[in-house]
Write a protein that holds these residues in place. Structure first.
Motif, PDB file in Angstrom:
ATOM      1  N   LYS A 158       0.833  -1.202   0.000  1.00  0.00           N
ATOM      2  CA  LYS A 158       0.000   0.000   0.000  1.00  0.00           C
ATOM      3  C   LYS A 158       0.871   1.255   0.000  1.00  0.00           C
ATOM      4  O   LYS A 158       0.633   2.195  -0.763  1.00  0.00           O
ATOM      5  CB  LYS A 158      -0.911   0.001   1.226  1.00  0.00           C
ATOM      6  CG  LYS A 158      -1.821   1.225   1.328  1.00  0.00           C
ATOM      7  CD  LYS A 158      -2.620   1.226   2.596  1.00  0.00           C
ATOM      8  CE  LYS A 158      -1.758   1.667   3.748  1.00  0.00           C
ATOM      9  NZ  LYS A 158      -2.484   1.927   4.978  1.00  0.00           N
ATOM     10  N   ASN A 159       1.910   1.250   0.858  1.00  0.00           N
ATOM     11  CA  ASN A 159       2.805   2.402   0.936  1.00  0.00           C
ATOM     12  C   ASN A 159       3.586   2.600  -0.353  1.00  0.00           C
ATOM     13  O   ASN A 159       3.852   3.734  -0.763  1.00  0.00           O
ATOM     14  CB  ASN A 159       3.754   2.258   2.121  1.00  0.00           C
ATOM     15  CG  ASN A 159       3.031   2.394   3.441  1.00  0.00           C
ATOM     16  OD1 ASN A 159       1.940   2.951   3.511  1.00  0.00           O
ATOM     17  ND2 ASN A 159       3.639   1.863   4.497  1.00  0.00           N
ATOM     18  N   GLN A 160       3.958   1.508  -1.001  1.00  0.00           N
ATOM     19  CA  GLN A 160       4.686   1.579  -2.276  1.00  0.00           C
ATOM     20  C   GLN A 160       3.820   2.240  -3.340  1.00  0.00           C
ATOM     21  O   GLN A 160       4.271   3.111  -4.074  1.00  0.00           O
ATOM     22  CB  GLN A 160       5.082   0.167  -2.724  1.00  0.00           C
ATOM     23  CG  GLN A 160       5.841   0.129  -4.028  1.00  0.00           C
ATOM     24  CD  GLN A 160       7.274   0.576  -3.868  1.00  0.00           C
ATOM     25  OE1 GLN A 160       7.867   0.376  -2.816  1.00  0.00           O
ATOM     26  NE2 GLN A 160       7.822   1.184  -4.879  1.00  0.00           N
ATOM     27  N   ARG A 161       2.558   1.833  -3.408  1.00  0.00           N
ATOM     28  CA  ARG A 161       1.639   2.419  -4.395  1.00  0.00           C
ATOM     29  C   ARG A 161       1.435   3.906  -4.125  1.00  0.00           C
ATOM     30  O   ARG A 161       1.421   4.727  -5.033  1.00  0.00           O
ATOM     31  CB  ARG A 161       0.295   1.708  -4.358  1.00  0.00           C
ATOM     32  CG  ARG A 161       0.337   0.336  -4.976  1.00  0.00           C
ATOM     33  CD  ARG A 161      -1.060  -0.172  -5.265  1.00  0.00           C
ATOM     34  NE  ARG A 161      -0.997  -1.523  -5.760  1.00  0.00           N
ATOM     35  CZ  ARG A 161      -1.471  -2.583  -5.139  1.00  0.00           C
ATOM     36  NH1 ARG A 161      -2.071  -2.446  -3.971  1.00  0.00           N
ATOM     37  NH2 ARG A 161      -1.372  -3.780  -5.667  1.00  0.00           N
ATOM     38  N   LYS A 162       1.281   4.258  -2.859  1.00  0.00           N
ATOM     39  CA  LYS A 162       1.073   5.662  -2.491  1.00  0.00           C
ATOM     40  C   LYS A 162       2.309   6.493  -2.830  1.00  0.00           C
ATOM     41  O   LYS A 162       2.199   7.613  -3.332  1.00  0.00           O
ATOM     42  CB  LYS A 162       0.762   5.766  -1.000  1.00  0.00           C
ATOM     43  CG  LYS A 162       0.234   7.127  -0.589  1.00  0.00           C
ATOM     44  CD  LYS A 162      -0.021   7.200   0.898  1.00  0.00           C
ATOM     45  CE  LYS A 162      -1.410   6.747   1.243  1.00  0.00           C
ATOM     46  NZ  LYS A 162      -1.755   7.005   2.657  1.00  0.00           N
ATOM     47  N   ALA A 163       3.502   5.944  -2.575  1.00  0.00           N
ATOM     48  CA  ALA A 163       4.744   6.656  -2.872  1.00  0.00           C
ATOM     49  C   ALA A 163       4.887   6.886  -4.370  1.00  0.00           C
ATOM     50  O   ALA A 163       5.300   7.967  -4.804  1.00  0.00           O
ATOM     51  CB  ALA A 163       5.937   5.870  -2.339  1.00  0.00           C
ATOM     52  N   ASN A 164       4.546   5.891  -5.173  1.00  0.00           N
ATOM     53  CA  ASN A 164       4.614   6.037  -6.629  1.00  0.00           C
ATOM     54  C   ASN A 164       3.641   7.103  -7.109  1.00  0.00           C
ATOM     55  O   ASN A 164       3.961   7.904  -7.987  1.00  0.00           O
ATOM     56  CB  ASN A 164       4.315   4.708  -7.331  1.00  0.00           C
ATOM     57  CG  ASN A 164       5.460   3.742  -7.243  1.00  0.00           C
ATOM     58  OD1 ASN A 164       6.602   4.138  -7.003  1.00  0.00           O
ATOM     59  ND2 ASN A 164       5.174   2.476  -7.417  1.00  0.00           N
ATOM     60  N   TRP A 165       2.454   7.129  -6.533  1.00  0.00           N
ATOM     61  CA  TRP A 165       1.430   8.092  -6.920  1.00  0.00           C
ATOM     62  C   TRP A 165       1.906   9.508  -6.596  1.00  0.00           C
ATOM     63  O   TRP A 165       1.769  10.433  -7.401  1.00  0.00           O
ATOM     64  CB  TRP A 165       0.132   7.759  -6.183  1.00  0.00           C
ATOM     65  CG  TRP A 165      -1.011   8.617  -6.562  1.00  0.00           C
ATOM     66  CD1 TRP A 165      -1.764   8.533  -7.706  1.00  0.00           C
ATOM     67  CD2 TRP A 165      -1.571   9.701  -5.796  1.00  0.00           C
ATOM     68  NE1 TRP A 165      -2.742   9.496  -7.691  1.00  0.00           N
ATOM     69  CE2 TRP A 165      -2.652  10.217  -6.528  1.00  0.00           C
ATOM     70  CE3 TRP A 165      -1.262  10.254  -4.570  1.00  0.00           C
ATOM     71  CZ2 TRP A 165      -3.408  11.276  -6.072  1.00  0.00           C
ATOM     72  CZ3 TRP A 165      -2.025  11.315  -4.112  1.00  0.00           C
ATOM     73  CH2 TRP A 165      -3.085  11.813  -4.864  1.00  0.00           C
ATOM     74  N   LYS A 166       2.489   9.689  -5.415  1.00  0.00           N
ATOM     75  CA  LYS A 166       2.982  11.009  -5.016  1.00  0.00           C
ATOM     76  C   LYS A 166       4.182  11.426  -5.871  1.00  0.00           C
ATOM     77  O   LYS A 166       4.340  12.594  -6.219  1.00  0.00           O
ATOM     78  CB  LYS A 166       3.375  11.015  -3.546  1.00  0.00           C
ATOM     79  CG  LYS A 166       2.179  10.989  -2.621  1.00  0.00           C
ATOM     80  CD  LYS A 166       2.611  11.017  -1.172  1.00  0.00           C
ATOM     81  CE  LYS A 166       1.418  11.015  -0.249  1.00  0.00           C
ATOM     82  NZ  LYS A 166       1.799  11.055   1.161  1.00  0.00           N
ATOM     83  N   LYS A 167       5.030  10.464  -6.214  1.00  0.00           N
ATOM     84  CA  LYS A 167       6.224  10.760  -7.006  1.00  0.00           C
ATOM     85  C   LYS A 167       5.843  11.266  -8.395  1.00  0.00           C
ATOM     86  O   LYS A 167       6.513  12.136  -8.947  1.00  0.00           O
ATOM     87  CB  LYS A 167       7.085   9.502  -7.111  1.00  0.00           C
ATOM     88  CG  LYS A 167       8.493   9.754  -7.573  1.00  0.00           C
ATOM     89  CD  LYS A 167       9.313   8.491  -7.482  1.00  0.00           C
ATOM     90  CE  LYS A 167      10.734   8.753  -7.896  1.00  0.00           C
ATOM     91  NZ  LYS A 167      11.552   7.552  -7.839  1.00  0.00           N
ATOM     92  N   LYS A 168       4.762  10.739  -8.952  1.00  0.00           N
ATOM     93  CA  LYS A 168       4.293  11.219 -10.254  1.00  0.00           C
ATOM     94  C   LYS A 168       3.945  12.699 -10.184  1.00  0.00           C
ATOM     95  O   LYS A 168       4.260  13.469 -11.091  1.00  0.00           O
ATOM     96  CB  LYS A 168       3.048  10.444 -10.693  1.00  0.00           C
ATOM     97  CG  LYS A 168       3.308   9.143 -11.375  1.00  0.00           C
ATOM     98  CD  LYS A 168       2.001   8.569 -11.899  1.00  0.00           C
ATOM     99  CE  LYS A 168       2.185   7.200 -12.467  1.00  0.00           C
ATOM    100  NZ  LYS A 168       0.913   6.642 -12.951  1.00  0.00           N
TER     101      LYS A 168
END
Length: 55
Positions: A13-23
């Motif tokens: 979940k944290n990985q997906r959120k980090a990728n979303w924020k990084k975009k």
């Protein structure tokens, strides 16, 4: 019969959120860089017209 799905792990979940924020961060940096190059008058990544015809 309906069966409950397996729970997603916190790490995933944290990985997906980090990728979303990084975009978003990447898009913001790109737009800021583009704005700076336009202000300096040296845009190289696109072509645009500075002159606007007034009627």
């Amino acid at each position: 019969m309906a069966v409950p799905k397996k729970r997603t792990s916190k790490a995933k979940k944290n990985q997906r959120k980090a990728n979303w924020k990084k975009k978003g961060v990447h898009a913001a940096q790109k737009s800021l860089s583009l704005a700076k190059s336009m202000l300096q008058g040296k845009p190289t990544s696109f072509v645009y017209s500075v002159y606007v015809e007034d009627e």
